[in-house]
Design a protein around this motif. Structure first.
Motif, mmCIF file in Angstrom:
data_model
loop_
_atom_site.group_PDB
_atom_site.id
_atom_site.type_symbol
_atom_site.label_atom_id
_atom_site.label_comp_id
_atom_site.label_asym_id
_atom_site.label_seq_id
_atom_site.Cartn_x
_atom_site.Cartn_y
_atom_site.Cartn_z
ATOM 1 N N TRP A 37 0.830 -1.210 0.000
ATOM 2 C CA TRP A 37 0.000 0.000 0.000
ATOM 3 C C TRP A 37 0.862 1.257 0.000
ATOM 4 O O TRP A 37 0.546 2.248 -0.667
ATOM 5 C CB TRP A 37 -0.944 0.016 1.201
ATOM 6 C CG TRP A 37 -2.211 -0.722 0.939
ATOM 7 C CD1 TRP A 37 -2.578 -1.908 1.488
ATOM 8 C CD2 TRP A 37 -3.268 -0.356 0.047
ATOM 9 N NE1 TRP A 37 -3.798 -2.297 0.990
ATOM 10 C CE2 TRP A 37 -4.244 -1.358 0.115
ATOM 11 C CE3 TRP A 37 -3.480 0.728 -0.789
ATOM 12 C CZ2 TRP A 37 -5.416 -1.303 -0.636
ATOM 13 C CZ3 TRP A 37 -4.651 0.779 -1.538
ATOM 14 C CH2 TRP A 37 -5.597 -0.228 -1.451
ATOM 15 N N GLY A 38 1.957 1.221 0.744
ATOM 16 C CA GLY A 38 2.863 2.361 0.754
ATOM 17 C C GLY A 38 3.510 2.598 -0.595
ATOM 18 O O GLY A 38 3.660 3.736 -1.039
ATOM 19 N N ALA A 39 3.879 1.508 -1.269
ATOM 20 C CA ALA A 39 4.475 1.624 -2.602
ATOM 21 C C ALA A 39 3.470 2.189 -3.605
ATOM 22 O O ALA A 39 3.820 3.037 -4.440
ATOM 23 C CB ALA A 39 4.983 0.264 -3.072
ATOM 24 N N VAL A 40 2.232 1.737 -3.513
ATOM 25 C CA VAL A 40 1.192 2.256 -4.406
ATOM 26 C C VAL A 40 0.945 3.742 -4.137
ATOM 27 O O VAL A 40 0.864 4.554 -5.069
ATOM 28 C CB VAL A 40 -0.112 1.440 -4.253
ATOM 29 C CG1 VAL A 40 -1.277 2.115 -4.947
ATOM 30 C CG2 VAL A 40 0.086 0.027 -4.782
ATOM 31 N N LEU A 41 0.851 4.104 -2.873
ATOM 32 C CA LEU A 41 0.626 5.512 -2.521
ATOM 33 C C LEU A 41 1.794 6.381 -2.965
ATOM 34 O O LEU A 41 1.593 7.462 -3.521
ATOM 35 C CB LEU A 41 0.407 5.642 -1.016
ATOM 36 C CG LEU A 41 0.056 7.034 -0.514
ATOM 37 C CD1 LEU A 41 -1.279 7.474 -1.097
ATOM 38 C CD2 LEU A 41 0.002 7.043 0.992
ATOM 39 N N TRP A 42 3.021 5.909 -2.754
ATOM 40 C CA TRP A 42 4.193 6.652 -3.212
ATOM 41 C C TRP A 42 4.161 6.822 -4.728
ATOM 42 O O TRP A 42 4.463 7.901 -5.247
ATOM 43 C CB TRP A 42 5.476 5.934 -2.786
ATOM 44 C CG TRP A 42 6.697 6.503 -3.422
ATOM 45 C CD1 TRP A 42 7.379 7.609 -3.015
ATOM 46 C CD2 TRP A 42 7.368 6.015 -4.580
ATOM 47 N NE1 TRP A 42 8.445 7.827 -3.865
ATOM 48 C CE2 TRP A 42 8.448 6.866 -4.834
ATOM 49 C CE3 TRP A 42 7.150 4.940 -5.430
ATOM 50 C CZ2 TRP A 42 9.314 6.663 -5.901
ATOM 51 C CZ3 TRP A 42 8.009 4.745 -6.489
ATOM 52 C CH2 TRP A 42 9.072 5.605 -6.706
ATOM 53 N N GLY A 43 3.785 5.785 -5.460
ATOM 54 C CA GLY A 43 3.709 5.859 -6.916
ATOM 55 C C GLY A 43 2.669 6.856 -7.394
ATOM 56 O O GLY A 43 2.920 7.647 -8.312
ATOM 57 N N VAL A 44 1.505 6.845 -6.769
ATOM 58 C CA VAL A 44 0.431 7.776 -7.158
ATOM 59 C C VAL A 44 0.852 9.216 -6.878
ATOM 60 O O VAL A 44 0.673 10.105 -7.722
ATOM 61 C CB VAL A 44 -0.882 7.416 -6.428
ATOM 62 C CG1 VAL A 44 -1.917 8.506 -6.587
ATOM 63 C CG2 VAL A 44 -1.413 6.093 -6.934
ATOM 64 N N ILE A 45 1.438 9.457 -5.717
ATOM 65 C CA ILE A 45 1.883 10.813 -5.374
ATOM 66 C C ILE A 45 3.008 11.250 -6.306
ATOM 67 O O ILE A 45 3.028 12.407 -6.758
ATOM 68 C CB ILE A 45 2.317 10.887 -3.897
ATOM 69 C CG1 ILE A 45 1.101 10.717 -2.990
ATOM 70 C CG2 ILE A 45 3.021 12.208 -3.603
ATOM 71 C CD1 ILE A 45 1.436 10.581 -1.523
ATOM 72 N N SER A 46 3.924 10.349 -6.647
ATOM 73 C CA SER A 46 5.018 10.693 -7.553
ATOM 74 C C SER A 46 4.497 11.055 -8.939
ATOM 75 O O SER A 46 4.960 12.019 -9.555
ATOM 76 C CB SER A 46 6.010 9.545 -7.657
ATOM 77 O OG SER A 46 6.625 9.322 -6.420
ATOM 78 N N ILE A 47 3.544 10.284 -9.438
ATOM 79 C CA ILE A 47 2.951 10.594 -10.739
ATOM 80 C C ILE A 47 2.262 11.948 -10.698
ATOM 81 O O ILE A 47 2.390 12.757 -11.632
ATOM 82 C CB ILE A 47 1.982 9.479 -11.170
ATOM 83 C CG1 ILE A 47 2.755 8.211 -11.496
ATOM 84 C CG2 ILE A 47 1.121 9.914 -12.357
ATOM 85 C CD1 ILE A 47 1.889 6.988 -11.698
ATOM 86 N N PHE A 48 1.533 12.229 -9.623
ATOM 87 C CA PHE A 48 0.879 13.529 -9.477
ATOM 88 C C PHE A 48 1.906 14.662 -9.459
ATOM 89 O O PHE A 48 1.714 15.695 -10.111
ATOM 90 C CB PHE A 48 0.035 13.550 -8.195
ATOM 91 C CG PHE A 48 -0.514 14.901 -7.864
ATOM 92 C CD1 PHE A 48 -1.575 15.422 -8.579
ATOM 93 C CD2 PHE A 48 0.040 15.661 -6.847
ATOM 94 C CE1 PHE A 48 -2.080 16.680 -8.288
ATOM 95 C CE2 PHE A 48 -0.447 16.914 -6.549
ATOM 96 C CZ PHE A 48 -1.518 17.420 -7.262
ATOM 97 N N LEU A 49 3.004 14.476 -8.723
ATOM 98 C CA LEU A 49 4.028 15.520 -8.653
ATOM 99 C C LEU A 49 4.699 15.749 -10.002
ATOM 100 O O LEU A 49 4.998 16.896 -10.364
ATOM 101 C CB LEU A 49 5.076 15.156 -7.598
ATOM 102 C CG LEU A 49 4.626 15.222 -6.144
ATOM 103 C CD1 LEU A 49 5.723 14.725 -5.226
ATOM 104 C CD2 LEU A 49 4.206 16.628 -5.772
ATOM 105 N N ILE A 50 4.931 14.690 -10.759
ATOM 106 C CA ILE A 50 5.539 14.841 -12.078
ATOM 107 C C ILE A 50 4.581 15.576 -13.013
ATOM 108 O O ILE A 50 4.980 16.495 -13.738
ATOM 109 C CB ILE A 50 5.953 13.468 -12.644
ATOM 110 C CG1 ILE A 50 7.142 12.924 -11.855
ATOM 111 C CG2 ILE A 50 6.304 13.567 -14.128
ATOM 112 C CD1 ILE A 50 7.489 11.496 -12.153
#
Length: 84
Positions: A63-76
């Motif tokens: 879940w942490g990896a998924v959340l980190w991925g979603v936030i990273s995509i949003f930031l990019i």
């Protein structure tokens, strides 16, 4: 010379890049440990009731990896719209 807005935008860019890089290294560093936990849980699936072989840390890591991925995509995506 940077204006006040330029300094804030530059700092915000480095915060975004730092979040992505640090998160990536944290996920990579924990990968082996989580693989061992999954292998242990599969090996001893009959006695999973013991707290030492609990699958919950692996689930939280996913879940942490998924959340980190979603936030990273949003930031990019936000970076592309903010710096164009």
């Amino acid at each position: 010379m940077y204006t006040e807005w330029g300094v804030k935008m530059n700092l915000l860019l480095w915060i975004k890049v730092g979040f992505i890089i640090v998160g990536f290294f944290v996920l990579i560093s924990m990968k082996k440990y989580m693989e061992k936990r999954v292998a242990l849980a599969i090996e001893y699936k009959d006695i999973m009731e013991g707290k030492q072989i609990s699958p919950y840390p692996v689930v939280w890591w996913i879940w942490g990896a998924v959340l980190w991925g979603v936030i990273s995509i949003f930031l990019i995506a936000w970076s592309f719209s903010a710096y164009t």
